[in-house]
Design a protein around this motif. Sequence first.
Motif, PDB file in Angstrom:
ATOM      1  N   PRO A   4      12.936  20.350  -6.498  1.00  8.28           N
ATOM      2  CA  PRO A   4      13.777  20.181  -5.308  1.00  8.28           C
ATOM      3  C   PRO A   4      13.030  19.770  -4.050  1.00  8.28           C
ATOM      4  CG  PRO A   4      13.609  22.503  -5.939  1.00  8.28           C
ATOM      5  CD  PRO A   4      13.034  21.709  -7.067  1.00  8.28           C
ATOM      6  N   GLN A   5      11.754  20.105  -3.957  1.00  7.02           N
ATOM      7  CA  GLN A   5      10.983  19.741  -2.768  1.00  7.02           C
ATOM      8  C   GLN A   5      10.338  18.360  -2.888  1.00  7.02           C
ATOM      9  OE1 GLN A   5       8.682  23.388  -3.156  1.00  7.02           O
ATOM     10  NE2 GLN A   5       9.310  23.992  -1.075  1.00  7.02           N
ATOM     11  N   GLY A   6      10.460  17.740  -4.060  1.00  9.81           N
ATOM     12  CA  GLY A   6       9.921  16.390  -4.242  1.00  9.81           C
ATOM     13  C   GLY A   6       8.417  16.318  -4.190  1.00  9.81           C
ATOM     14  N   LEU A   7       7.730  17.320  -4.757  1.00  3.47           N
ATOM     15  CA  LEU A   7       6.271  17.369  -4.684  1.00  3.47           C
ATOM     16  C   LEU A   7       5.580  16.651  -5.846  1.00  3.47           C
ATOM     17  CD1 LEU A   7       5.809  21.112  -3.581  1.00  3.47           C
ATOM     18  CD2 LEU A   7       5.679  19.054  -2.142  1.00  3.47           C
ATOM     19  N   LEU A   8       6.257  16.492  -6.978  1.00  2.64           N
ATOM     20  CA  LEU A   8       5.625  15.858  -8.139  1.00  2.64           C
ATOM     21  C   LEU A   8       5.752  14.343  -8.055  1.00  2.64           C
ATOM     22  CD1 LEU A   8       6.746  18.203 -11.069  1.00  2.64           C
ATOM     23  CD2 LEU A   8       4.405  17.850 -10.240  1.00  2.64           C
ATOM     24  N   ASN A   9       4.613  13.679  -7.972  1.00  2.00           N
ATOM     25  CA  ASN A   9       4.547  12.221  -7.941  1.00  2.00           C
ATOM     26  C   ASN A   9       5.538  11.613  -6.944  1.00  2.00           C
ATOM     27  OD1 ASN A   9       3.006  10.139  -8.870  1.00  2.00           O
ATOM     28  ND2 ASN A   9       4.033   9.913 -10.832  1.00  2.00           N
ATOM     29  N   PRO A  10       5.500  12.041  -5.699  1.00  3.66           N
ATOM     30  CA  PRO A  10       6.501  11.569  -4.728  1.00  3.66           C
ATOM     31  C   PRO A  10       6.373  10.078  -4.434  1.00  3.66           C
ATOM     32  CG  PRO A  10       4.762  12.797  -3.630  1.00  3.66           C
ATOM     33  CD  PRO A  10       4.538  12.973  -5.102  1.00  3.66           C
ATOM     34  N   GLY A  11       7.521   9.475  -4.131  1.00  3.60           N
ATOM     35  CA  GLY A  11       7.543   8.068  -3.745  1.00  3.60           C
ATOM     36  C   GLY A  11       7.480   7.097  -4.888  1.00  3.60           C
ATOM     37  N   LYS A  12       7.535   7.569  -6.128  1.00  5.20           N
ATOM     38  CA  LYS A  12       7.427   6.696  -7.296  1.00  5.20           C
ATOM     39  C   LYS A  12       8.769   6.571  -8.017  1.00  5.20           C
ATOM     40  CE  LYS A  12       2.743   7.061  -7.105  1.00  5.20           C
ATOM     41  NZ  LYS A  12       2.065   7.973  -8.014  1.00  5.20           N
ATOM     42  N   ALA A  13       8.900   5.533  -8.778  1.00  2.00           N
ATOM     43  CA  ALA A  13       9.928   5.327  -9.820  1.00  2.00           C
ATOM     44  C   ALA A  13      11.371   5.213  -9.314  1.00  2.00           C
ATOM     45  CB  ALA A  13       9.848   6.408 -10.899  1.00  2.00           C
TER      46      ALA A  13
ATOM     47  N   MET B 181       0.844  -1.196   0.000  1.00  6.37           N
ATOM     48  CA  MET B 181       0.000   0.000   0.000  1.00  6.37           C
ATOM     49  C   MET B 181       0.876   1.241   0.000  1.00  6.37           C
ATOM     50  SD  MET B 181      -2.844   1.598   0.008  1.00  6.37           S
ATOM     51  CE  MET B 181      -3.937   0.207   0.110  1.00  6.37           C
ATOM     52  N   TYR B 182       0.479   2.192  -0.772  1.00  2.00           N
ATOM     53  CA  TYR B 182       1.236   3.438  -0.883  1.00  2.00           C
ATOM     54  C   TYR B 182       0.989   4.300   0.348  1.00  2.00           C
ATOM     55  CZ  TYR B 182       2.736   7.923  -2.787  1.00  2.00           C
ATOM     56  OH  TYR B 182       3.370   9.111  -2.996  1.00  2.00           O
ATOM     57  N   SER B 183       2.053   4.779   0.968  1.00  2.00           N
ATOM     58  CA  SER B 183       1.917   5.633   2.138  1.00  2.00           C
ATOM     59  C   SER B 183       2.395   7.043   1.813  1.00  2.00           C
ATOM     60  CB  SER B 183       2.734   5.067   3.302  1.00  2.00           C
ATOM     61  OG  SER B 183       4.100   4.989   2.953  1.00  2.00           O
ATOM     62  N   SER B 184       1.912   7.997   2.541  1.00  2.00           N
ATOM     63  CA  SER B 184       2.274   9.390   2.302  1.00  2.00           C
ATOM     64  C   SER B 184       3.746   9.620   2.595  1.00  2.00           C
ATOM     65  CB  SER B 184       1.424  10.306   3.182  1.00  2.00           C
ATOM     66  OG  SER B 184       0.060  10.119   2.897  1.00  2.00           O
ATOM     67  N   GLU B 185       4.354  10.499   1.814  1.00  2.00           N
ATOM     68  CA  GLU B 185       5.738  10.886   2.062  1.00  2.00           C
ATOM     69  C   GLU B 185       5.777  11.888   3.226  1.00  2.00           C
ATOM     70  OE1 GLU B 185       8.494   9.621   0.163  1.00  2.00           O
ATOM     71  OE2 GLU B 185       6.852   8.263  -0.302  1.00  2.00           O
ATOM     72  N   ASN B 186       6.955  12.151   3.719  1.00  2.00           N
ATOM     73  CA  ASN B 186       7.114  13.089   4.825  1.00  2.00           C
ATOM     74  C   ASN B 186       7.073  14.528   4.318  1.00  2.00           C
ATOM     75  OD1 ASN B 186       7.411  11.023   6.737  1.00  2.00           O
ATOM     76  ND2 ASN B 186       9.568  10.775   6.165  1.00  2.00           N
ATOM     77  N   ILE B 187       5.905  14.912   3.834  1.00  2.00           N
ATOM     78  CA  ILE B 187       5.700  16.268   3.326  1.00  2.00           C
ATOM     79  C   ILE B 187       4.616  16.917   4.172  1.00  2.00           C
ATOM     80  CG2 ILE B 187       4.966  17.654   1.354  1.00  2.00           C
ATOM     81  CD1 ILE B 187       5.968  15.409  -0.468  1.00  2.00           C
ATOM     82  N   GLU B 188       4.933  18.015   4.806  1.00  2.00           N
ATOM     83  CA  GLU B 188       3.991  18.694   5.690  1.00  2.00           C
ATOM     84  C   GLU B 188       3.361  19.881   4.971  1.00  2.00           C
ATOM     85  OE1 GLU B 188       5.599  19.670   9.462  1.00  2.00           O
ATOM     86  OE2 GLU B 188       6.380  17.646   9.830  1.00  2.00           O
ATOM     87  N   SER B 189       2.063  19.805   4.796  1.00  2.00           N
ATOM     88  CA  SER B 189       1.338  20.883   4.122  1.00  2.00           C
ATOM     89  C   SER B 189       1.292  22.139   4.981  1.00  2.00           C
ATOM     90  CB  SER B 189      -0.090  20.422   3.814  1.00  2.00           C
ATOM     91  OG  SER B 189      -0.882  21.480   3.379  1.00  2.00           O
ATOM     92  N   LYS B 190       1.269  23.284   4.296  1.00  2.00           N
ATOM     93  CA  LYS B 190       1.190  24.565   4.986  1.00  2.00           C
ATOM     94  C   LYS B 190      -0.223  25.137   4.963  1.00  2.00           C
ATOM     95  CE  LYS B 190       5.943  25.912   3.812  1.00  2.00           C
ATOM     96  NZ  LYS B 190       6.778  26.936   3.118  1.00  2.00           N
ATOM     97  N   ILE B 191      -1.186  24.342   4.504  1.00  2.00           N
ATOM     98  CA  ILE B 191      -2.544  24.846   4.342  1.00  2.00           C
ATOM     99  C   ILE B 191      -3.538  23.730   4.657  1.00  2.00           C
ATOM    100  CG2 ILE B 191      -2.645  24.251   1.891  1.00  2.00           C
ATOM    101  CD1 ILE B 191      -4.237  26.791   1.381  1.00  2.00           C
ATOM    102  N   SER B 192      -4.668  24.063   5.202  1.00  2.00           N
ATOM    103  CA  SER B 192      -5.691  23.062   5.514  1.00  2.00           C
ATOM    104  C   SER B 192      -6.422  22.644   4.245  1.00  2.00           C
ATOM    105  CB  SER B 192      -6.689  23.620   6.524  1.00  2.00           C
ATOM    106  OG  SER B 192      -7.472  24.655   5.926  1.00  2.00           O
ATOM    107  N   LYS B 193      -7.107  21.514   4.318  1.00  2.00           N
ATOM    108  CA  LYS B 193      -7.868  21.043   3.169  1.00  2.00           C
ATOM    109  C   LYS B 193      -8.948  22.052   2.785  1.00  2.00           C
ATOM    110  CE  LYS B 193     -10.766  17.207   1.521  1.00  2.00           C
ATOM    111  NZ  LYS B 193     -11.315  15.854   1.810  1.00  2.00           N
TER     112      LYS B 193
ATOM    113  N   GLU C 218       3.720  26.476  -3.308  1.00  2.00           N
ATOM    114  CA  GLU C 218       3.837  27.440  -2.207  1.00  2.00           C
ATOM    115  C   GLU C 218       3.395  26.836  -0.872  1.00  2.00           C
ATOM    116  OE1 GLU C 218       1.422  30.606  -3.613  1.00  2.00           O
ATOM    117  OE2 GLU C 218       3.022  31.530  -4.834  1.00  2.00           O
ATOM    118  N   ASN C 219       2.517  25.831  -0.931  1.00  2.00           N
ATOM    119  CA  ASN C 219       1.949  25.278   0.301  1.00  2.00           C
ATOM    120  C   ASN C 219       2.371  23.839   0.584  1.00  2.00           C
ATOM    121  OD1 ASN C 219      -0.110  27.399   1.379  1.00  2.00           O
ATOM    122  ND2 ASN C 219      -0.424  27.364  -0.845  1.00  2.00           N
ATOM    123  N   MET C 220       3.396  23.381  -0.136  1.00  2.00           N
ATOM    124  CA  MET C 220       3.959  22.041   0.084  1.00  2.00           C
ATOM    125  C   MET C 220       2.891  20.947  -0.037  1.00  2.00           C
ATOM    126  SD  MET C 220       7.246  22.080   0.496  1.00  2.00           S
ATOM    127  CE  MET C 220       7.621  20.575   1.378  1.00  2.00           C
ATOM    128  N   ILE C 221       2.147  20.996  -1.128  1.00  2.00           N
ATOM    129  CA  ILE C 221       1.115  19.999  -1.402  1.00  2.00           C
ATOM    130  C   ILE C 221       1.619  19.072  -2.510  1.00  2.00           C
ATOM    131  CG2 ILE C 221      -1.260  19.587  -2.132  1.00  2.00           C
ATOM    132  CD1 ILE C 221      -1.125  21.056   0.476  1.00  2.00           C
TER     133      ILE C 221
END
Length: 494
Positions: free
Chosen positions: A457-466, A1-13, A72-75
Amino acid sequence: MYSSENIESKISKTALIQALQHFMAAESVLFDEEDLKPYECDGLSAYRAIPLIVVLPETIEQVQRVLTLCHENMIPVVARGAGTGLSGGALPHEQGVLLSLAKFKNILHIDPNRRIARVQPGVRNLAISQAVDQFGLYYAPDPSSQIACTIGGNVAENSGGVHCLKYGLTVHNIQQLKIITIDGELLTIGGSGLDSAGYDLLALMTGSEGMLGVIVEVTVKLLPKPERAQVLLAAFDDVVNAGEAVGNIIAAGIIPAGLEMMDRLAIQAAEDFVHAGYPLDAEAILLCELDGTNEEVSEHVSKVRGVLKQSGATEVRTAKDEAERLTFWAGRKAAFPAVGRLSPDYYCMDGTIPRKQLPQVLKAMADLSKEYELRVANVFHAGDGNLHPLILYDANIPCELERTEEFGGKILELCIKVGGTITGEHGVGMEKINQMCVQFNSLELQQFHAVKAAFDPQGLLNPGKAVPTLHRCAEFGAMHIHRGELPFPELERF
């Protein structure tokens, strides 16, 4: 199962939804679970995750604003085409935005004189050939899913198809890309000519699996339809003989437009589904298409027929007309869905080997099939060594999926052992990420990460793949040692 990367969002849903709806229609921003559920997986349905939000932009400017906002919001952002991929490359991030290009479905311009077409990424592969047919042209790469898969996804995975042996993969059939980087910058990669100055960034982007940028426009190359195309169907009573025949055809100096192989299980499934006229008593069949001028095709048909007979073919047929040629191919292109009739589930692998190793690899896969007590239907692009073993299993049986995945991993490692690679056209995604640790050493993986960091550099695009982390590879190597197997990256060669 795919788990979330250690990326902390700066904005609420809630705040993110409001920001997206500020520049997009409300119906283009999905966040209720029932609306998100259809996006939980791609064609590799064994891996599933519900995205935080799905967006369906309609313009390049909207894509830029989505990416800028997320940057800008680390999403995290995962781009998605038609969702037909088979490696989990479009698997959503549970804390991220899934960016669907489904509304980018226009053919922008066709230039029959220059033999190019500019298209949006959501245009279906087959739709390009249908649109340019009036000019006597077509787009050569033709994946089995071409009726549904989109050109943007084809570029992301560097898709091939049954005619890739002669006409190449997607990378050989595109001329220019427009992409948007994670910080919202619009870049043009490639050029209006057949070549462009500087680094070959077009090749870098092709097959990058959505990790470097989001494709918003593709300029494809078009080819004139050949004067004649002829298909030979050869039946074999031994799958190894069929494999040897592939190399013998190439050794005879002939490069077919397509050279495809199917074994008994795949033949039976396709025949029951399509009624293509395949011989049901054969252990394997080869479909060999030859195209060109009338004289050239006639000469090659005669030559290939002789090679097939000398290679042990028990029967060789030539399609009697265009309708039968298309029917032969219809069976091959429907093989994947047809195999679904044989088992509740199947796991489609994708590896590539040197052609000369085909007989040995087929034997080894048969042995693995017995070891794991799982049937395998083989359907593949034999001409360029691109294997597509379909492992049949039942996900309702406890631990059978895990056994199937282990079996699939062994097939990929077998490809590496004989000098091949873990993917030909499906990409790495989530499916083959552990085998990346086997194929590449730590220094090579560091270079992959360096390329990724140059674009994102922040690893936001398709993280955890390839591309796996070195820590993941260390864990994978430790698991191999625990099983008494060869540790990463030391693998014996055949």
